[in-house]
Write a protein that holds these residues in place. Structure first.
Motif, PDB file in Angstrom:
ATOM      1  N   HIS A   1       3.700 -12.640 -18.256  1.00 12.67           N
ATOM      2  CA  HIS A   1       2.708 -13.028 -17.252  1.00 12.67           C
ATOM      3  C   HIS A   1       1.479 -12.137 -17.323  1.00 12.67           C
ATOM      4  N   LYS A   2       0.373 -12.689 -16.906  1.00 12.55           N
ATOM      5  CA  LYS A   2      -0.925 -12.016 -16.978  1.00 12.55           C
ATOM      6  C   LYS A   2      -0.931 -10.688 -16.232  1.00 12.55           C
ATOM      7  N   PHE A   3      -0.328 -10.644 -15.042  1.00 15.77           N
ATOM      8  CA  PHE A   3      -0.295  -9.416 -14.242  1.00 15.77           C
ATOM      9  C   PHE A   3       1.102  -8.805 -14.188  1.00 15.77           C
ATOM     10  N   GLY A   4       2.118  -9.638 -14.307  1.00 16.88           N
ATOM     11  CA  GLY A   4       3.484  -9.123 -14.217  1.00 16.88           C
ATOM     12  C   GLY A   4       3.864  -8.195 -15.341  1.00 16.88           C
TER      13      GLY A   4
ATOM     14  N   THR B   1       8.584 -13.347  -2.480  1.00 15.60           N
ATOM     15  CA  THR B   1       9.524 -12.395  -3.064  1.00 15.60           C
ATOM     16  C   THR B   1       8.744 -11.367  -3.900  1.00 15.60           C
ATOM     17  N   ILE B   2       9.430 -10.286  -4.262  1.00  9.19           N
ATOM     18  CA  ILE B   2       8.780  -9.255  -5.071  1.00  9.19           C
ATOM     19  C   ILE B   2       8.379  -9.816  -6.424  1.00  9.19           C
ATOM     20  N   SER B   3       9.197 -10.683  -6.974  1.00  8.21           N
ATOM     21  CA  SER B   3       8.874 -11.295  -8.260  1.00  8.21           C
ATOM     22  C   SER B   3       7.611 -12.141  -8.173  1.00  8.21           C
ATOM     23  N   GLN B   4       7.432 -12.864  -7.085  1.00  4.66           N
ATOM     24  CA  GLN B   4       6.225 -13.665  -6.902  1.00  4.66           C
ATOM     25  C   GLN B   4       5.008 -12.782  -6.665  1.00  4.66           C
ATOM     26  N   GLN B   5       5.197 -11.676  -5.958  1.00  4.48           N
ATOM     27  CA  GLN B   5       4.082 -10.763  -5.710  1.00  4.48           C
ATOM     28  C   GLN B   5       3.614 -10.095  -7.000  1.00  4.48           C
ATOM     29  N   CYS B   6       4.518  -9.897  -7.956  1.00  7.92           N
ATOM     30  CA  CYS B   6       4.124  -9.298  -9.237  1.00  7.92           C
ATOM     31  C   CYS B   6       3.143 -10.173  -9.999  1.00  7.92           C
ATOM     32  N   GLN B   7       3.093 -11.445  -9.666  1.00  5.97           N
ATOM     33  CA  GLN B   7       2.194 -12.367 -10.348  1.00  5.97           C
ATOM     34  C   GLN B   7       0.831 -12.453  -9.679  1.00  5.97           C
ATOM     35  N   ASP B   8       0.619 -11.638  -8.656  1.00  3.13           N
ATOM     36  CA  ASP B   8      -0.686 -11.538  -8.007  1.00  3.13           C
ATOM     37  C   ASP B   8      -1.385 -10.275  -8.489  1.00  3.13           C
ATOM     38  N   GLN B   9      -2.696 -10.388  -8.687  1.00  3.80           N
ATOM     39  CA  GLN B   9      -3.442  -9.279  -9.288  1.00  3.80           C
ATOM     40  C   GLN B   9      -3.367  -8.009  -8.445  1.00  3.80           C
ATOM     41  N   TYR B  10      -3.510  -8.157  -7.129  1.00  2.73           N
ATOM     42  CA  TYR B  10      -3.583  -6.972  -6.265  1.00  2.73           C
ATOM     43  C   TYR B  10      -2.205  -6.531  -5.778  1.00  2.73           C
ATOM     44  N   ALA B  11      -1.343  -7.489  -5.501  1.00  6.06           N
ATOM     45  CA  ALA B  11       0.008  -7.122  -5.062  1.00  6.06           C
ATOM     46  C   ALA B  11       0.783  -6.421  -6.171  1.00  6.06           C
ATOM     47  N   SER B  12       0.535  -6.815  -7.421  1.00  2.00           N
ATOM     48  CA  SER B  12       1.230  -6.149  -8.532  1.00  2.00           C
ATOM     49  C   SER B  12       0.848  -4.678  -8.617  1.00  2.00           C
TER      50      SER B  12
ATOM     51  N   ARG C   1     -10.571  -6.334  -0.366  1.00  2.00           N
ATOM     52  CA  ARG C   1      -9.482  -6.439  -1.326  1.00  2.00           C
ATOM     53  C   ARG C   1      -8.258  -5.648  -0.849  1.00  2.00           C
ATOM     54  N   THR C   2      -8.483  -4.499  -0.215  1.00  7.73           N
ATOM     55  CA  THR C   2      -7.370  -3.701   0.289  1.00  7.73           C
ATOM     56  C   THR C   2      -6.583  -4.486   1.340  1.00  7.73           C
ATOM     57  N   LYS C   3      -7.310  -5.178   2.243  1.00  7.03           N
ATOM     58  CA  LYS C   3      -6.636  -5.987   3.254  1.00  7.03           C
ATOM     59  C   LYS C   3      -5.862  -7.130   2.603  1.00  7.03           C
ATOM     60  N   ARG C   4      -6.457  -7.677   1.535  1.00  7.55           N
ATOM     61  CA  ARG C   4      -5.778  -8.762   0.836  1.00  7.55           C
ATOM     62  C   ARG C   4      -4.483  -8.271   0.199  1.00  7.55           C
ATOM     63  N   MET C   5      -4.521  -7.057  -0.392  1.00 13.81           N
ATOM     64  CA  MET C   5      -3.303  -6.514  -0.984  1.00 13.81           C
ATOM     65  C   MET C   5      -2.231  -6.273   0.077  1.00 13.81           C
ATOM     66  N   GLN C   6      -2.658  -5.733   1.238  1.00  8.34           N
ATOM     67  CA  GLN C   6      -1.694  -5.465   2.298  1.00  8.34           C
ATOM     68  C   GLN C   6      -1.100  -6.747   2.844  1.00  8.34           C
TER      69      GLN C   6
ATOM     70  N   GLN D   1       3.480  -1.556  -8.542  1.00  7.00           N
ATOM     71  CA  GLN D   1       3.483  -0.496  -9.556  1.00  7.00           C
ATOM     72  C   GLN D   1       3.435   0.877  -8.897  1.00  7.00           C
ATOM     73  N   GLN D   2       2.526   1.034  -7.914  1.00  2.12           N
ATOM     74  CA  GLN D   2       2.396   2.321  -7.233  1.00  2.12           C
ATOM     75  C   GLN D   2       3.643   2.644  -6.438  1.00  2.12           C
ATOM     76  N   SER D   3       4.254   1.634  -5.837  1.00  2.29           N
ATOM     77  CA  SER D   3       5.473   1.863  -5.058  1.00  2.29           C
ATOM     78  C   SER D   3       6.625   2.325  -5.947  1.00  2.29           C
ATOM     79  N   PHE D   4       6.708   1.772  -7.145  1.00  2.00           N
ATOM     80  CA  PHE D   4       7.774   2.187  -8.056  1.00  2.00           C
ATOM     81  C   PHE D   4       7.533   3.600  -8.573  1.00  2.00           C
ATOM     82  N   ILE D   5       6.272   3.953  -8.852  1.00  2.00           N
ATOM     83  CA  ILE D   5       5.961   5.280  -9.384  1.00  2.00           C
ATOM     84  C   ILE D   5       6.207   6.367  -8.336  1.00  2.00           C
ATOM     85  N   GLN D   6       5.778   6.121  -7.089  1.00  2.00           N
ATOM     86  CA  GLN D   6       5.848   7.146  -6.045  1.00  2.00           C
ATOM     87  C   GLN D   6       7.064   7.007  -5.139  1.00  2.00           C
ATOM     88  N   GLY D   7       7.834   5.935  -5.284  1.00  2.67           N
ATOM     89  CA  GLY D   7       8.962   5.710  -4.389  1.00  2.67           C
ATOM     90  C   GLY D   7      10.177   6.546  -4.743  1.00  2.67           C
TER      91      GLY D   7
END
Length: 439
Positions: free
Chosen positions: A169-172, A126-137, A113-118, A141-147
């Motif tokens: 959206h379900k994950f967004g 796009t970032i908006s499309q990635q937000c709709q993926d369970q693992y990319a979202s 799953r980690t490889k899938r997220m990477q 989230q972590q990038s916004f919190i720690q960035g």
């Protein structure tokens, strides 16, 4: 071909004429030669000394259907375990190893799953499309919190045009909630302005209502008032909605000027308190607002308590009035319970009201109930309640509130009955009496 088959038959036929020992030697030699030809691995030692590792991820583990080309794939970590016995190594080889887990934010994800997220973040999405993926979202989230500020601005600018879509959206919706929690007031104002035209629609949405609740919690007070005013005309419909009632509960928790909800509940109290979602709003009003603001609501509720105690949802309102309501409400409910103690104690929902009332009842009320139960009707009221699946719990609670003299009277009455007169629920009460006497 026919000649070779005939020669084999002649050879076997000639062997049949020989003694048994020669035939057995021939069969064993044939078996050994077949085993040697079918498998290139002679022993398990050969596997360790010449392992075949798949470096190419696209290479198939079994590239051929021919069993003669079958080969083992040996992991490098397994080859290093030479100090163990062969049987243990073979077991370790055959049994798949457990996945290696890496810590990540709120949980643990396997290496796959980690490889899938990477890979999802490295793709051309796009970032908006990635937000709709369970693992990319989760990574966003972590990038916004720690960035840093630059990274946060980059994420926010990529999402601002799609905020209404992602909020539903379900994950967004989780990404939007994290941005609201960890951003400054300027960004929250931009989010509020972007979502405001779709406010009513989001309150009825399964995921959008969560974003609205988070927005109510973090926006400024004047923005909160503006938001409440915009949905004020839809409050009654939201009360009866599965998702919208959570927004109304959040408004009651946070807003100091949400007293208009009390008026709406009071004017529609008959329908609201018996509704699966509406009763939550009525309970929240009774819990949050002080009693002086609830006088009109209590006046409307007291005549309904006799019916509500038998209701699947309304009985919670009656229990709350027993514990935190005005004295007049407690007295009115007490009259209902004492007058219909037999019926109330045998009902699935009303029995909870009876137990709550008995717990807070005065000694005088307990004495009155004891007189009612000790009547001479046939069958005895005491025996009926003891043998009931709900009434026996009411009787256990009642027995705990009685004084020593009343407990002795109850035990004398119970001793008059024979064992076969008690059901399985009656035996539960007898076990309860035994525990009380042993203490």
């Amino acid at each position: 071909m026919q000649e070779s088959e005939q020669s084999e038959k002649n050879m076997i036929g000639s062997l049949l004429d020989e003694d048994e020992s020669e035939c057995s030697e021939f069969r064993s030699s044939i078996t050994k030669s077949q085993q040697h030809s079918q498998s290139p691995v002679k022993s398990f030692k050969d596997v360790k000394e010449s392992p075949l590792v798949l470096d190419d991820a696209g290479q198939q583990e079994f590239p051929s259907n021919d069993p003669n080309n079958f080969y083992f794939t040996v992991q490098p970590a397994f080859i290093q375990q030479r100090q163990h016995s062969m049987s243990y190594e073979f077991h370790q080889y055959m049994v798949s190893q457990s996945s290696i887990y890496y810590p990540y934010q709120d949980g643990y994800f396997s290496q796959k799953r980690t490889k899938r997220m990477q890979s999802s973040t490295d793709s051309e999405q796009t970032i908006s499309q990635q937000c709709q993926d369970q693992y990319a979202s989760l990574i966003i989230q972590q990038s916004f919190i720690q960035g840093n500020d630059f990274q946060r601005d980059k994420i926010f600018k990529a999402l601002i045009d799609d905020l209404p879509l992602l909020s539903k959206h379900k994950f967004g919706n989780y990404v939007i909630q994290k941005i609201i929690e960890n951003s400054n007031q300027n960004l929250r104002t931009l989010i509020f302005e972007q979502l405001y035209p779709n406010l009513i629609e989001m309150c009825y949405d399964k995921f959008g209502c969560r974003v609205i609740q988070k927005l109510l919690e973090f926006i400024q007070n004047h923005q909160r008032i503006q938001l409440i005013q915009s949905i004020k005309s839809q409050v009654l419909n939201l009360i009866f909605d599965q998702c919208g009632n959570h927004v109304i509960q959040k408004i009651i928790d946070l807003a100091s000027d949400a007293e208009f909800i009390i008026d709406i509940v009071t004017n529609n109290v008959d329908h609201i308190v018996s509704h699966p979602y509406g009763c939550r709003i009525a309970q929240k009003c009774l819990e949050i607002f002080p009693n002086q603001k609830l006088q009109q609501l209590y006046i409307s509720l007291i005549p309904l308590c006799e019916r509500l105690q038998f209701c699947q949802y309304g009985n919670y309102i009656v229990q709350h009035m027993i514990t935190q309501g005005p004295p007049k409400g407690f007295e009115a409910i007490g009259k209902f319970v004492k007058a219909r103690i037999l019926e109330v104690s045998q009902d699935k929902y009303a029995s909870n009201v009876a137990q709550k009332y008995i717990t807070l009842a005065s000694d005088e009320d307990i004495a009155n109930i004891c007189k009612i139960l000790m009547n001479n009707c046939v069958p005895p009221m005491l025996l009926i309640l003891i043998n009931n699946q709900f009434g026996n719990y009411v009787m256990q609670n009642f027995y705990s509130k009685c004084n020593d003299k009343q407990k002795e009277q109850i035990q004398i009455q119970i001793n008059k009955y024979e064992e076969h007169q008690f059901t399985q629920f009656g035996r539960h009460f007898l076990q309860f009496l035994a525990r009380c006497q042993s203490c």
